[in-house]
Design a protein around this motif. Sequence first.
Motif, PDB file in Angstrom:
ATOM      1  N   ASN A  59       9.703 -70.180 -27.463  1.00 31.32           N
ATOM      2  CA  ASN A  59       8.315 -69.727 -27.526  1.00 31.32           C
ATOM      3  C   ASN A  59       7.673 -70.315 -28.780  1.00 31.32           C
ATOM      4  O   ASN A  59       7.709 -69.719 -29.859  1.00 31.32           O
ATOM      5  N   SER A 158       7.268 -67.221 -18.854  1.00 27.37           N
ATOM      6  CA  SER A 158       6.563 -65.941 -18.776  1.00 27.37           C
ATOM      7  C   SER A 158       6.259 -65.409 -20.174  1.00 27.37           C
ATOM      8  O   SER A 158       5.149 -64.940 -20.453  1.00 27.37           O
ATOM      9  N   VAL A 159       7.243 -65.493 -21.067  1.00 31.59           N
ATOM     10  CA  VAL A 159       7.056 -65.026 -22.440  1.00 31.59           C
ATOM     11  C   VAL A 159       6.047 -65.926 -23.156  1.00 31.59           C
ATOM     12  O   VAL A 159       5.163 -65.455 -23.880  1.00 31.59           O
ATOM     13  N   TRP A 160       6.181 -67.245 -22.951  1.00 31.16           N
ATOM     14  CA  TRP A 160       5.284 -68.216 -23.585  1.00 31.16           C
ATOM     15  C   TRP A 160       3.834 -67.933 -23.193  1.00 31.16           C
ATOM     16  O   TRP A 160       2.930 -67.987 -24.046  1.00 31.16           O
ATOM     17  N   ASP A 162       2.328 -65.142 -22.319  1.00 30.96           N
ATOM     18  CA  ASP A 162       1.774 -63.979 -23.011  1.00 30.96           C
ATOM     19  C   ASP A 162       1.390 -64.330 -24.450  1.00 30.96           C
ATOM     20  O   ASP A 162       0.321 -63.921 -24.939  1.00 30.96           O
ATOM     21  N   SER A 163       2.246 -65.104 -25.135  1.00 33.90           N
ATOM     22  CA  SER A 163       1.953 -65.473 -26.518  1.00 33.90           C
ATOM     23  C   SER A 163       0.780 -66.444 -26.592  1.00 33.90           C
ATOM     24  O   SER A 163      -0.023 -66.392 -27.530  1.00 33.90           O
ATOM     25  N   HIS A 233       7.905 -64.635 -11.670  1.00 28.76           N
ATOM     26  CA  HIS A 233       7.624 -65.319 -12.934  1.00 28.76           C
ATOM     27  C   HIS A 233       6.502 -66.348 -12.820  1.00 28.76           C
ATOM     28  O   HIS A 233       5.573 -66.335 -13.628  1.00 28.76           O
ATOM     29  N   SER A 237       2.600 -65.452 -14.124  1.00 25.05           N
ATOM     30  CA  SER A 237       2.233 -66.170 -15.347  1.00 25.05           C
ATOM     31  C   SER A 237       0.918 -66.918 -15.166  1.00 25.05           C
ATOM     32  O   SER A 237       0.010 -66.831 -16.005  1.00 25.05           O
TER      33      SER A 237
END
Length: 457
Positions: A59, A158-160, A162-163, A233, A237
């Motif tokens: 990330n 998915s995490v990327w 959000d950030s 995912h 996203s």
Amino acid sequence: MKTILLAFILALAGCSQKEKINHEQISTLFDSYWEEHSRLFPLDATQQGDNRYNDLLPNDQTAEYRKILRDYFTDYLNRLRKYERDELPENDRVSYDIFKYEMEMQIEGLTTDLWQIPFQQFWGLPLTMAQLGSGTLYQPFRTVQDYDNWIKRVEGFSVWSDSAIGNFRAGMKSGIVLPRVLVKKILPQMQDLISKNPEKSVFWGPIQNMPKEFSAEDKARLTKAYKEMITKHVNPSYQKLHDFLKREYLPKARSTHGIGSVPNGTYLYGYLARSWTTTDKTPEEIYQTGLKEVERIQREMLKVKEQVGFKGSLKQFFAHLRKDPKLMPFKTPEEVLNLYRDIQKKMQPKLMTMFGRTPETPFEIRQTEKFREASASAEYSPGSPDGSRPGIFYYNAFDLPSRRSYGMEALYLHEGAPGHHFQISLAQENEALPSFMRFGGNTAFVEGWALYAETLG
């Protein structure tokens, strides 16, 4: 007392002296740097044929990650500065200078607020993930492990995402936002990558082309896993990115265009100018160079106008070119491809007489993917140094009635051979170079060569 003081002074003097360095030592330094680089930038490693990190997607949108990068680049710059450059052989002095420049520019770039624009309509991870997920770019899908690696990488996306939204929001507060016209181009891209039916998704490509030798059990497991991956995912996203950009970001996007109009934009523009050109010229100096180049090119255009016997002004000549139906002959994307292949056949024998060294990396011509063609230009994607993946010239067949044939030869020479394909492939194949030079490259050099290559037509 004097003896102690003298010893202290001599010790200080010794500490300030740079160490002598030879080829083996600086090569070890560069190798160590690249080993860490591959771990920190696993997508780059995958593209270069290093498959150790194919499941990773760090990330890079966090402050913590940017600090890791600052420490990394600073550490290697400090290690380099300990050595005496002039003690090196000539080729290593060149490597020393390039490495030092790269570290300094990377460190400075990490002090800017450009992280508040995580991606745009032309480049960025959302588009790259779709290209990789289609199975047609550099993410390998040859083994069962390859397929499992990609699932893990998508979970990281998915995490990327959000950030990235968080960073966009920081830009909304600071005023560092994209132009509205570009945000409007991103929205259909995000929408096109959302597919209610997983089997219609771009990310379904690897399942459609699954190797025949996979066992029935693996095929069934992966088919189910990829349906879940797309549903849980991929779609969420891109939906989140689309909805955020449309509802929150677009109303805050700016009506201006250049980066110079954002807060601290004059500095940002100056930094980007230095970074992309490797000079200390100001944007104004570069602009003046551009004006002179426009004058030079216009003189060349006048010669062409006279050669074809056109009667009228240069402005009228341009209007004629834009309207001449003979120069807009395309009805299908295949017709565009066929003309590029005709150009390739015509150029190839002549290139063999002009170049003593040509790439071993294969070369292909492909149509730009549908999900990004509305905002994409023609481009080149490097192959792998071992030749297992070709270099690819992507041509755009969007809005065929507007596609004209008269610029295609120059475009092929620039993006294909002997432009980007020759220069990038030959660099990657040259194992005598440090890896950061084999797989790196600066726009001024890369595009400068490709512009020269156009003239060979």
